[in-house]
Design an enzyme around this catalytic site. Structure first.
Site, PDB file in Angstrom:
ATOM      1  CG  HIS A 103      -0.638   6.085   4.709  1.00 24.11           C
ATOM      2  ND1 HIS A 103      -2.025   6.130   4.709  1.00 24.11           N
ATOM      3  CD2 HIS A 103      -0.246   6.887   5.733  1.00 24.11           C
ATOM      4  CE1 HIS A 103      -2.430   6.918   5.690  1.00 24.11           C
ATOM      5  NE2 HIS A 103      -1.374   7.388   6.324  1.00 24.11           N
ATOM      6  CB  SER A 116       5.107   5.111   4.258  1.00 26.31           C
ATOM      7  OG  SER A 116       5.425   6.147   5.157  1.00 26.31           O
ATOM      8  CG  ASP A 139      -2.829   3.413   6.881  1.00 31.12           C
ATOM      9  OD1 ASP A 139      -2.862   2.842   5.779  1.00 31.12           O
ATOM     10  OD2 ASP A 139      -3.598   4.340   7.184  1.00 31.12           O
ATOM     11  CG  ASN A 195      -1.764   1.198   1.409  1.00 34.76           C
ATOM     12  OD1 ASN A 195      -2.423   1.603   0.450  1.00 34.76           O
ATOM     13  ND2 ASN A 195      -1.819   1.788   2.593  1.00 34.76           N
TER      14      ASN A 195
HETATM   15  C1  GAR Z   1      -2.381   8.966  -2.691  1.00 29.70           C
HETATM   16  O1  GAR Z   1      -1.841  10.126  -2.133  1.00 29.70           O
HETATM   17  C2  GAR Z   1      -2.250   7.804  -1.724  1.00 29.70           C
HETATM   18  O2  GAR Z   1      -1.107   7.870  -0.925  1.00 29.70           O
HETATM   19  C3  GAR Z   1      -3.490   7.973  -0.888  1.00 29.70           C
HETATM   20  O3  GAR Z   1      -4.499   8.326  -1.797  1.00 29.70           O
HETATM   21  C4  GAR Z   1      -3.900   9.097  -2.846  1.00 29.70           C
HETATM   22  C5  GAR Z   1      -4.403   8.543  -4.157  1.00 29.70           C
HETATM   23  O4  GAR Z   1      -4.030   9.374  -5.224  1.00 29.70           O
HETATM   24  N1  GAR Z   1      -3.820   6.754  -0.197  1.00 29.70           N
HETATM   25  C6  GAR Z   1      -4.345   6.734   1.024  1.00 29.70           C
HETATM   26  O5  GAR Z   1      -4.620   7.738   1.650  1.00 29.70           O
HETATM   27  C7  GAR Z   1      -4.592   5.359   1.591  1.00 29.70           C
HETATM   28  N2  GAR Z   1      -4.663   5.393   2.996  1.00 29.70           N
HETATM   29  P1  GAR Z   1      -4.182   8.858  -6.715  1.00 29.70           P
HETATM   30  O6  GAR Z   1      -5.588   8.268  -6.836  1.00 29.70           O
HETATM   31  O7  GAR Z   1      -4.038  10.092  -7.533  1.00 29.70           O
HETATM   32  O8  GAR Z   1      -3.136   7.829  -6.979  1.00 29.70           O
END
Ligand code: GAR
Length: 210
Positions: free
Chosen positions: A106, A133, A142, A104
């Site tokens: 995060h 991360s 997480d 994942n």
């Molecule tokens: C990213 O910043 C990722 O780290 C976060 O969602 C965003 C997705 O962006 N994920 C989380 O918060 C999971 N806990 P994207 O759809 O443009 O790739």
């Protein structure tokens, strides 16, 4: 040897998905994405997958979906499951079945700021650094062992949008890197720890991208 097979889970924009696709096209990542799964019909990432000829599936997580999903995924012989902006928590039965094969991304320097609104939380607690991360997934939210992190210094006049955008840039570097390490068999999750070339990682690898 048959090509490495991944399934990617998304919920929204899919900019990390697009970045992974671009890294496959440039041959940095020697793998295929055999399926993109979204819990949201309106996720923009679904369009990105389709435009690149990748099969997509939308799941309804408010329903009893997990047995059906596990059954369906049996057909895909998946080597790696990539949670790329997937905003739901996968049930324990799923995480246990694919233990060691789920990573994942995060948007925080874990273990700081698990869950949502990480940029806001980092600003509010007046952190010096924020970042992203990549970690192996366990049933703790997480909470799995962290593989690699990238950080950015918080500026005096920073706001959520500026920080989010810098963190995204970090994600575009560290996510393909961690995926490449997995594909090339450098990293493994054993007993809730991350191993790199058979040595336990005592702390996450720091990627210097700022
Ligand atoms: C990213 O910043 C990722 O780290 C976060 O969602 C965003 C997705 O962006 N994920 C989380 O918060 C999971 N806990 P994207 O759809 O443009 O790739």
């Amino acid at each position: 040897m048959s090509r490495f097979r991944s399934i990617i889970f998304i919920s929204g924009n899919g900019s990390n998905l697009q970045n992974i696709i671009d890294n496959i096209k440039s041959d940095y990542l020697k793998m295929d994405i055999v399926l993109v799964i979204s819990d949201n019909y309106e996720a923009k990432g679904l369009k990105k997958a389709k435009e690149n000829g990748i099969e997509t599936l939308v799941i309804n997580t408010s329903d009893k979906y997990i047995d059906e999903l596990l059954h369906l995924m049996n057909n895909y012989k998946v080597d790696l499951i990539i949670l790329s902006g997937f905003m739901k928590i996968l049930p324990k039965v799923f995480v246990e079945k694919y233990y060691g094969k789920i990573i994942n991304i995060h948007p925080s320097l874990l273990p700081k700021f698990k869950g949502l609104n990480t940029h806001k939380k980092a600003l509010a607690s007046k952190e010096r650094y924020h970042g992203a991360s990549v970690h192996f997934v366990t049933s703790e939210l997480d909470g799995g062992p962290v593989i690699v992190q990238g950080k950015t210094e918080i500026q005096e006049n920073d706001n959520e949008d500026a920080l989010k955008s810098r963190v995204h840039q970090i994600e575009y570097n560290i996510f393909p890197l961690a995926i490449k390490w997995f594909v090339e068999n450098h990293i493994k999750q054993i007993d809730n720890k991350c191993f790199f070339d058979n040595e336990v990682l005592e702390c996450p690898i720091e990627h210097l991208s700022d």
